[in-house]
Motif scaffolding. Structure first.
Motif, PDB file in Angstrom:
ATOM      1  N   GLU A 108       0.822  -1.209   0.000  1.00  0.00           N
ATOM      2  CA  GLU A 108       0.000   0.000   0.000  1.00  0.00           C
ATOM      3  C   GLU A 108       0.858   1.262   0.000  1.00  0.00           C
ATOM      4  N   GLU A 109       1.965   1.235   0.733  1.00  0.00           N
ATOM      5  CA  GLU A 109       2.852   2.403   0.765  1.00  0.00           C
ATOM      6  C   GLU A 109       3.501   2.634  -0.594  1.00  0.00           C
ATOM      7  N   LEU A 110       3.867   1.545  -1.261  1.00  0.00           N
ATOM      8  CA  LEU A 110       4.434   1.673  -2.606  1.00  0.00           C
ATOM      9  C   LEU A 110       3.392   2.236  -3.566  1.00  0.00           C
ATOM     10  N   PHE A 111       2.164   1.743  -3.475  1.00  0.00           N
ATOM     11  CA  PHE A 111       1.094   2.257  -4.333  1.00  0.00           C
ATOM     12  C   PHE A 111       0.905   3.757  -4.112  1.00  0.00           C
ATOM     13  N   GLN A 112       0.939   4.190  -2.862  1.00  0.00           N
ATOM     14  CA  GLN A 112       0.749   5.608  -2.570  1.00  0.00           C
ATOM     15  C   GLN A 112       1.858   6.457  -3.183  1.00  0.00           C
ATOM     16  N   LYS A 113       3.062   5.914  -3.208  1.00  0.00           N
ATOM     17  CA  LYS A 113       4.171   6.636  -3.833  1.00  0.00           C
ATOM     18  C   LYS A 113       3.932   6.783  -5.341  1.00  0.00           C
ATOM     19  N   ILE A 114       3.428   5.720  -5.962  1.00  0.00           N
ATOM     20  CA  ILE A 114       3.100   5.765  -7.393  1.00  0.00           C
ATOM     21  C   ILE A 114       1.990   6.781  -7.650  1.00  0.00           C
ATOM     22  N   PHE A 115       0.958   6.771  -6.803  1.00  0.00           N
ATOM     23  CA  PHE A 115      -0.157   7.701  -6.981  1.00  0.00           C
ATOM     24  C   PHE A 115       0.300   9.149  -6.787  1.00  0.00           C
ATOM     25  N   SER A 116       1.166   9.373  -5.804  1.00  0.00           N
ATOM     26  CA  SER A 116       1.652  10.732  -5.536  1.00  0.00           C
ATOM     27  C   SER A 116       2.429  11.278  -6.727  1.00  0.00           C
ATOM     28  N   TYR A 117       3.238  10.422  -7.337  1.00  0.00           N
ATOM     29  CA  TYR A 117       4.019  10.884  -8.484  1.00  0.00           C
ATOM     30  C   TYR A 117       3.108  11.156  -9.680  1.00  0.00           C
ATOM     31  N   THR A 118       2.094  10.315  -9.859  1.00  0.00           N
ATOM     32  CA  THR A 118       1.127  10.530 -10.939  1.00  0.00           C
ATOM     33  C   THR A 118       0.410  11.864 -10.751  1.00  0.00           C
ATOM     34  N   ASP A 119      -0.011  12.136  -9.532  1.00  0.00           N
ATOM     35  CA  ASP A 119      -0.691  13.396  -9.229  1.00  0.00           C
ATOM     36  C   ASP A 119       0.245  14.581  -9.455  1.00  0.00           C
ATOM     37  N   HIS A 120       1.508  14.401  -9.099  1.00  0.00           N
ATOM     38  CA  HIS A 120       2.520  15.443  -9.302  1.00  0.00           C
ATOM     39  C   HIS A 120       2.632  15.797 -10.789  1.00  0.00           C
ATOM     40  N   LEU A 121       2.675  14.784 -11.642  1.00  0.00           N
ATOM     41  CA  LEU A 121       2.771  15.017 -13.087  1.00  0.00           C
ATOM     42  C   LEU A 121       1.512  15.689 -13.622  1.00  0.00           C
ATOM     43  N   PHE A 122       0.355  15.254 -13.131  1.00  0.00           N
ATOM     44  CA  PHE A 122      -0.907  15.842 -13.585  1.00  0.00           C
ATOM     45  C   PHE A 122      -0.948  17.339 -13.282  1.00  0.00           C
ATOM     46  N   ARG A 123      -0.482  17.730 -12.104  1.00  0.00           N
ATOM     47  CA  ARG A 123      -0.530  19.140 -11.705  1.00  0.00           C
ATOM     48  C   ARG A 123       0.493  19.981 -12.464  1.00  0.00           C
ATOM     49  N   ILE A 124       1.541  19.352 -12.956  1.00  0.00           N
ATOM     50  CA  ILE A 124       2.520  20.069 -13.775  1.00  0.00           C
ATOM     51  C   ILE A 124       1.963  20.338 -15.168  1.00  0.00           C
ATOM     52  N   VAL A 125       1.382  19.317 -15.786  1.00  0.00           N
ATOM     53  CA  VAL A 125       0.922  19.436 -17.175  1.00  0.00           C
ATOM     54  C   VAL A 125      -0.458  20.088 -17.266  1.00  0.00           C
ATOM     55  N   ARG A 126      -1.360  19.750 -16.344  1.00  0.00           N
ATOM     56  CA  ARG A 126      -2.722  20.298 -16.314  1.00  0.00           C
ATOM     57  C   ARG A 126      -3.404  20.180 -17.687  1.00  0.00           C
ATOM     58  N   PRO A 127      -3.605  18.950 -18.177  1.00  0.00           N
ATOM     59  CA  PRO A 127      -4.229  18.774 -19.501  1.00  0.00           C
ATOM     60  C   PRO A 127      -5.658  19.307 -19.517  1.00  0.00           C
ATOM     61  N   ARG A 128      -6.059  19.845 -20.643  1.00  0.00           N
ATOM     62  CA  ARG A 128      -7.368  20.487 -20.741  1.00  0.00           C
ATOM     63  C   ARG A 128      -8.476  19.537 -21.176  1.00  0.00           C
ATOM     64  N   LYS A 129      -8.122  18.478 -21.919  1.00  0.00           N
ATOM     65  CA  LYS A 129      -9.162  17.616 -22.475  1.00  0.00           C
ATOM     66  C   LYS A 129      -9.082  16.159 -22.019  1.00  0.00           C
ATOM     67  N   LEU A 130      -7.860  15.623 -21.869  1.00  0.00           N
ATOM     68  CA  LEU A 130      -7.735  14.183 -21.636  1.00  0.00           C
ATOM     69  C   LEU A 130      -6.456  13.848 -20.891  1.00  0.00           C
ATOM     70  N   ILE A 131      -6.558  12.878 -19.965  1.00  0.00           N
ATOM     71  CA  ILE A 131      -5.373  12.212 -19.429  1.00  0.00           C
ATOM     72  C   ILE A 131      -5.593  10.713 -19.596  1.00  0.00           C
ATOM     73  N   TYR A 132      -4.622  10.050 -20.215  1.00  0.00           N
ATOM     74  CA  TYR A 132      -4.712   8.613 -20.498  1.00  0.00           C
ATOM     75  C   TYR A 132      -3.539   7.940 -19.799  1.00  0.00           C
ATOM     76  N   LEU A 133      -3.843   7.051 -18.852  1.00  0.00           N
ATOM     77  CA  LEU A 133      -2.814   6.363 -18.070  1.00  0.00           C
ATOM     78  C   LEU A 133      -2.770   4.900 -18.502  1.00  0.00           C
ATOM     79  N   ALA A 134      -1.610   4.439 -18.950  1.00  0.00           N
ATOM     80  CA  ALA A 134      -1.500   3.083 -19.492  1.00  0.00           C
ATOM     81  C   ALA A 134      -0.391   2.302 -18.803  1.00  0.00           C
TER      82      ALA A 134
END
Length: 553
Positions: free
Chosen positions: A54-80
């Motif tokens: 769970e702690e590892l997952f939270q680290k992955i989620f935190s980094y994903t959120d960090h990237l989202f806030r940097i880019v701030r896409p207007r129409k779409l975010i696709y996570l694969a």
């Protein structure tokens, strides 16, 4: 992973393609190739004293959120996240995972000898669990969906009207190619619309650069962590952006502008004198992508004596310019090769590349060697093939045909998607470039097939010491002395450096998986009916999940 050292070669040759990330950068669509994030976070697990999944997952989620806030896409975010890959990729995945276990054993030995803790108090993370079909990946996909649902419901930053699509490990296909398939759908939908979308793709994989080029979009950008270069692949590390949460994004990331790279390729290959055909930048880009495939990728070995470190890409670029003076057209047309022109190009590069290595090795034959001696030595040592007697002539012809089919497979995969889930190149080495002749006689045909079931895929890529990630009846097939497929899973293997300096660049020599024998054995001894409910879920495929503000499907 992709072409080794490709990013560094591009950056040194075309430095302007790397741009600083500024706060007012705007993007419509943001794509994340998640496996880079997952591996990067898991590698820090021991260092950061992360003890639970769970702690590892939270680290992955935190980094994903960090990237989202940097880019701030207007129409779409696709996570694969990577799902089951085509068979052509599995040979490389298998090699990496066998080597990974050996490296983990060395780490365990050193830590156990130097640590004051008992062996039972020390935990080690086996990165081979980051493979589709494992319980770890099933849990990650489930937790990721719950996290995204929560962000969309309660986080204002994620409630700005941006569509969210998640493609987990249960969806077949490599992450970056699932992204490309989606981009192709967008292009088809928008082909009659005048407005151009701005695309941003995150990832460190050099392969993403070529996928960005093959998209042929006017506004396509790669978001990458800044790297610290210290001479070897193990020491090429991304700057840890989570250490300094308040630092500007431009200090931790930069943008690789694919549009600028296209401009650089235009200037690189623009003829100084008239050509016999029309100069077209889109066709030049496609030919450049094809040339890069000859250096090697995740699906095919490089042509002998071609590597970026030894100037292989420079040779390809120079040779391409020289043959284009008298050529009647391009090497490729999207996903198709022009066999005649490709053969002329291969002849051109073989004259220089092989002659150089022949001269280097001539002293091994006492100064009396010949080109034939050199070829006999290569085929005998690398492919156990008798070159001169003629008894292996059919095998050499098949080797040549398989390699050319592999180049066609790669072109189709990059341009249109997977042409065959079951095709693979059945050797660890390529034929000599000078033997790639009479290419027009080679028939190209692929059978689409279907992806391996996730658990059978695990049997195809995992070493026996990672059998804990499989259900017991499947795991026994890797370790039981009476297993009909025990020879697929050696505990020890040879590593051929093949002229390289670093161990990670070497060729891991493993037996190839016989698909029919593997599936037949699983059907007889795997006892699928004995799988529990959770294991059956792990063995099923899923679909992309689309999230809305109040629900998802």
């Amino acid at each position: 992973m992709g072409v080794p050292k490709f990013f560094r070669w591009l950056s040194e040759r075309y430095p302007l393609i790397n741009q600083r990330l500024v706060e007012n950068s705007e993007f419509d669509c943001f794509y994340l190739d998640m496996n880079g994030i997952i591996h990067n976070c898991s590698q820090k697990e021991q260092k950061d004293n992360i003890q639970t999944e769970e702690e590892l997952f939270q680290k992955i989620f935190s980094y994903t959120d960090h990237l989202f806030r940097i880019v701030r896409p207007r129409k779409l975010i696709y996570l694969a996240i990577d799902g089951v890959a085509p068979r052509a990729k599995m040979n490389q995945q298998r090699s990496r995972r066998f080597r990974s276990v050996k490296e983990l054993e060395k780490i365990k030995t050193v830590v156990n000898e130097t640590s004051k803790l008992s062996k039972n108090e020390i935990s080690f993370f086996d990165s081979n669990c980051i493979t589709p079909g494992t319980e770890f990946m099933k849990n990650l996909s489930f937790s990721f969906k719950k996290w995204l649902e929560n962000k969309i419901k309660f986080d204002p930053e994620w409630q700005q009207g941006c569509d969210v699509i998640f493609s987990g490990s249960e969806v077949p296909g490599e992450g970056e190619h699932k992204i490309m398939n989606y981009i192709r759908k967008i292009q088809k939908f928008n082909q009659n619309k005048s407005k151009t979308l701005r695309h941003c793709l995150y990832g460190l994989d050099a392969d993403l650069i070529m996928l960005g080029l093959v998209a042929h979009e006017n506004q396509f950008t790669l978001l990458r962590e800044k790297l610290i270069w210290k001479g070897t692949q193990q020491n090429i590390k991304p700057i840890d952006s989570l250490k300094k949460k308040n630092q500007p994004a431009g200090d931790e990331f930069h943008l690789l502008e694919i549009s600028l790279l296209r401009d650089m390729l235009y200037l690189e290959f623009k003829p100084k004198e008239s050509w016999r055909f029309t100069f077209n930048i889109e066709r030049i880009v496609d030919d450049f992508i094809f040339m890069c495939m000859l250096i090697g990728n995740d699906f095919l070995p490089s042509l002998p004596h071609l590597s970026i470190a030894s100037g292989g890409l420079n040779l390809l670029v120079r040779s391409y310019k020289e043959i284009q003076k008298d050529s009647k057209g391009y090497l490729t047309k999207k996903y198709q090769m022009h066999m005649g022109r490709v053969e002329l190009f291969l002849e051109k590069i073989s004259n220089e590349a092989e002659e150089f290595f022949f001269c280097q090795n001539e002293k091994n034959w006492g100064g009396n060697g010949s080109t034939l001696d050199y070829k006999e030595s290569y085929y005998s040592s690398k492919l156990n093939l008798d070159y001169s007697s003629g008894k292996d002539k059919k095998r050499l012809e098949k080797l040549k045909s398989d390699y050319i089919q592999g180049l066609n497979w790669c072109l189709y995969y990059y341009h249109k998607g997977c042409p065959s889930w079951n095709w693979f190149y059945p050797e660890y080495y390529a034929p000599l470039t000078s033997d790639l002749k009479d290419l027009k006689k080679i028939k190209i045909k692929f059978t689409k097939g279907r992806p391996f079931e996730p658990l059978i895929q695990l049997l195809s890529v995992l070493p026996p010491k990672s059998s804990i990630f499989l259900p017991l009846t499947f795991a026994n097939l890797m370790t039981d002395k009476d297993s009909p497929i025990l020879n697929f899973y050696p505990n020890n293997f040879k590593l051929d450096l093949n002229g390289k300096k670093n161990l990670w660049e070497g060729v891991v020599l493993l037996p190839f998986i016989d698909q029919k024998k593997l599936i037949d054995t699983v059907n007889i001894y795997g006892r699928k009916e004995s799988l529990c409910k959770e294991e059956k879920i792990r063995n099923c495929f899923g679909k992309d999940v689309v999230f809305f503000l109040d629900s998802f499907y």
